[in-house]
Design a protein around this motif. Sequence first.
Motif, PDB file in Angstrom:
ATOM      1  N   PRO A   6     -16.093 -81.364 -44.459  1.00 26.93           N
ATOM      2  CA  PRO A   6     -17.180 -82.182 -43.899  1.00 26.93           C
ATOM      3  C   PRO A   6     -16.980 -83.680 -44.139  1.00 26.93           C
ATOM      4  N   LEU A   7     -16.488 -84.050 -45.320  1.00 30.28           N
ATOM      5  CA  LEU A   7     -16.231 -85.463 -45.607  1.00 30.28           C
ATOM      6  C   LEU A   7     -15.136 -86.019 -44.702  1.00 30.28           C
ATOM      7  N   LEU A   8     -14.078 -85.239 -44.510  1.00 25.15           N
ATOM      8  CA  LEU A   8     -12.979 -85.689 -43.655  1.00 25.15           C
ATOM      9  C   LEU A   8     -13.440 -85.827 -42.211  1.00 25.15           C
TER      10      LEU A   8
ATOM     11  N   ARG B 213     -21.346 -93.105 -33.316  1.00 22.65           N
ATOM     12  CA  ARG B 213     -20.789 -91.959 -34.028  1.00 22.65           C
ATOM     13  C   ARG B 213     -21.654 -90.728 -33.771  1.00 22.65           C
ATOM     14  N   PRO B 214     -21.070 -89.645 -33.231  1.00 22.53           N
ATOM     15  CA  PRO B 214     -21.870 -88.454 -32.922  1.00 22.53           C
ATOM     16  C   PRO B 214     -22.115 -87.598 -34.152  1.00 22.53           C
ATOM     17  N   GLY B 215     -23.003 -86.632 -33.999  1.00 23.10           N
ATOM     18  CA  GLY B 215     -23.208 -85.618 -35.015  1.00 23.10           C
ATOM     19  C   GLY B 215     -22.313 -84.422 -34.728  1.00 23.10           C
ATOM     20  N   VAL B 216     -22.431 -83.408 -35.566  1.00 22.56           N
ATOM     21  CA  VAL B 216     -21.611 -82.203 -35.432  1.00 22.56           C
ATOM     22  C   VAL B 216     -22.525 -80.986 -35.503  1.00 22.56           C
ATOM     23  N   ALA B 217     -22.420 -80.093 -34.507  1.00 20.98           N
ATOM     24  CA  ALA B 217     -23.219 -78.874 -34.526  1.00 20.98           C
ATOM     25  C   ALA B 217     -22.759 -77.971 -35.666  1.00 20.98           C
ATOM     26  N   PRO B 218     -23.681 -77.236 -36.301  1.00 19.27           N
ATOM     27  CA  PRO B 218     -23.284 -76.335 -37.396  1.00 19.27           C
ATOM     28  C   PRO B 218     -22.206 -75.348 -36.983  1.00 19.27           C
ATOM     29  N   GLU B 219     -22.296 -74.833 -35.732  1.00 18.20           N
ATOM     30  CA  GLU B 219     -21.280 -73.882 -35.260  1.00 18.20           C
ATOM     31  C   GLU B 219     -19.899 -74.530 -35.197  1.00 18.20           C
ATOM     32  N   THR B 220     -19.868 -75.810 -34.833  1.00 16.74           N
ATOM     33  CA  THR B 220     -18.597 -76.532 -34.761  1.00 16.74           C
ATOM     34  C   THR B 220     -17.992 -76.681 -36.154  1.00 16.74           C
ATOM     35  N   LEU B 221     -18.833 -77.050 -37.113  1.00 12.60           N
ATOM     36  CA  LEU B 221     -18.343 -77.200 -38.485  1.00 12.60           C
ATOM     37  C   LEU B 221     -17.849 -75.862 -39.027  1.00 12.60           C
ATOM     38  N   ALA B 222     -18.530 -74.779 -38.650  1.00 14.66           N
ATOM     39  CA  ALA B 222     -18.097 -73.450 -39.099  1.00 14.66           C
ATOM     40  C   ALA B 222     -16.723 -73.103 -38.523  1.00 14.66           C
TER      41      ALA B 222
ATOM     42  N   THR C  86     -14.075 -75.019 -40.314  1.00 12.27           N
ATOM     43  CA  THR C  86     -13.857 -74.484 -41.659  1.00 12.27           C
ATOM     44  C   THR C  86     -13.022 -73.211 -41.626  1.00 12.27           C
ATOM     45  N   GLN C  87     -13.150 -72.420 -40.554  1.00 12.89           N
ATOM     46  CA  GLN C  87     -12.391 -71.174 -40.440  1.00 12.89           C
ATOM     47  C   GLN C  87     -10.903 -71.413 -40.198  1.00 12.89           C
ATOM     48  N   HIS C  88     -10.562 -72.531 -39.579  1.00 16.26           N
ATOM     49  CA  HIS C  88      -9.165 -72.799 -39.197  1.00 16.26           C
ATOM     50  C   HIS C  88      -8.306 -73.040 -40.439  1.00 16.26           C
TER      51      HIS C  88
ATOM     52  N   ALA D 206     -15.722 -68.494 -49.662  1.00 10.97           N
ATOM     53  CA  ALA D 206     -16.115 -69.572 -50.579  1.00 10.97           C
ATOM     54  C   ALA D 206     -16.009 -70.959 -49.941  1.00 10.97           C
ATOM     55  N   PRO D 207     -14.907 -71.290 -49.209  1.00  9.07           N
ATOM     56  CA  PRO D 207     -14.848 -72.631 -48.599  1.00  9.07           C
ATOM     57  C   PRO D 207     -15.999 -72.889 -47.631  1.00  9.07           C
ATOM     58  N   LEU D 208     -16.383 -71.861 -46.859  1.00  6.85           N
ATOM     59  CA  LEU D 208     -17.491 -72.025 -45.924  1.00  6.85           C
ATOM     60  C   LEU D 208     -18.802 -72.265 -46.668  1.00  6.85           C
ATOM     61  N   VAL D 209     -19.009 -71.535 -47.755  1.00  2.19           N
ATOM     62  CA  VAL D 209     -20.226 -71.726 -48.551  1.00  2.19           C
ATOM     63  C   VAL D 209     -20.258 -73.136 -49.142  1.00  2.19           C
ATOM     64  N   ARG D 210     -19.096 -73.584 -49.655  1.00  2.00           N
ATOM     65  CA  ARG D 210     -19.054 -74.952 -50.212  1.00  2.00           C
ATOM     66  C   ARG D 210     -19.360 -75.991 -49.144  1.00  2.00           C
TER      67      ARG D 210
END
Length: 487
Positions: A321-323, A339-348, A351-353, A419-423
Amino acid sequence: MYRLLLIDDEADVQYSFRRLFQGPDVEVATASSGEEGLRLIPKIKPDLVLMDVRMAGMSGLETLRRLRQTDARLPVIIMTAYGTTQTAIEAMKLGAYDYLLKPFDVPKLKEVVAAALRASQAMRQNVTLETTLSAEDVETGMVGRSEAMQAVFKLIGQLAASDATVLITGESGTGKELAARAIYTHSRRAQQPFLAINCAAIPETLLESELFGHEKGAFTGATTQRIGKFEQCHGGTLFLDEIGDMSPATQTKILRVLQSGEFERVGGNQPIRVDVRVIAATNRPLEKAVAEKKFREDLFYRLNVVRLHLPPLRERKEDLPLLVEYFLRKLSRASGRPRPGVAPETLALLTQHDWPGNVRELENVIQRALVVAKGDTLLPDDLPAELRNQARATPAPATDAIAPASGETPSVAVPTDIAPLVRALFEWARQDGRRRLLPAVERELVLQALRETHGNQLQAARLLGMTRATLRKRIERYGIRRQISVE
């Protein structure tokens, strides 16, 4: 209740859209001109606008242009019976969500409208990623709160206080040159030159001349004397990237500089003395190259005084998320857009990649998403298809069962890579104290389960590991029913 606003001066089209979309969960409002539509939007606050290009008075494109000055988030679908390449390009440049040709393919129209409504909702739930970066993070580009990166930063601080030779290791794209620059910036040589040279990018026949210079007439084409990087960098820091690709002859001269601070230019016999700090980097295992006699052992030990290893992005996903925030700031500023925002699904999905290209790959993905984004929120569809498809194709992860205490029922198996997704979710929650993590996650899980089962509550309840009655309570609590019916 969803609100659709149709801006079209044809009464037949208005009638057709009411018949197609008006219902208990969708309200359709109409306007016959761009001017009327712009007046209606702040009053009815639609979730989606569908608009014709050719209308009496203000055109659809001009209406869209004016709308974007006040609202960058509202999805707009442009429609026309006179499709031209130029019109399509201009509409998308102005931030249209999509562009459809009349007469409509009704199933396609419904599909696009449903996707636009999902996008509209996602934009209202975006992850704003506010105020988590320090000014120094932005300035240096070294971003990370993970334990691994904190260890890197501590070692950079220790290295900056000395003149020791440094060997930076890590996969391609992990930021080795950034680390070298950080060491230089905080060192006592910060007011002296810093030069970076990629040993793999320069032909072997030219690398020695590039590093050490040459005398006039040293070889064909050497019409003048040339000063090399070591002389140019006297008193400063020289960064040698991909040092494992050097030829044996060049390795010998590098070794001599590190041992004595002296060298000769190519074609010369006069020793030249320099004071240069060397920071080297490689993405190859130099120990293996030494064992295979491809890299000098004595040079390896001279370079490997202190080793700084940069972890791959897949091992520090809590920093993602910081990056993302960092690259959004950097790239938005460069393009002159908000600067746009990020949808939660996009961040998920991010994180999976696994990020085989590491931070460099992430920057490219964010840059691509900014180019194709249709609003002020990055949605899953803005990510490359291969990244989305990989996430869908990823098999269920291996799990570690948590051993129950004696006499207890065996507990549910827990995925080892969750764990990475939870963090990342906790990082999102920490950015705003008003955010309630558990309800937000629970709502998304219920929504996704209903989508996966096409609204079948019994199957969705099984997927979530709860009873149907519990699922119904969650649906009522989060007001999910109307969204699923529209989708």
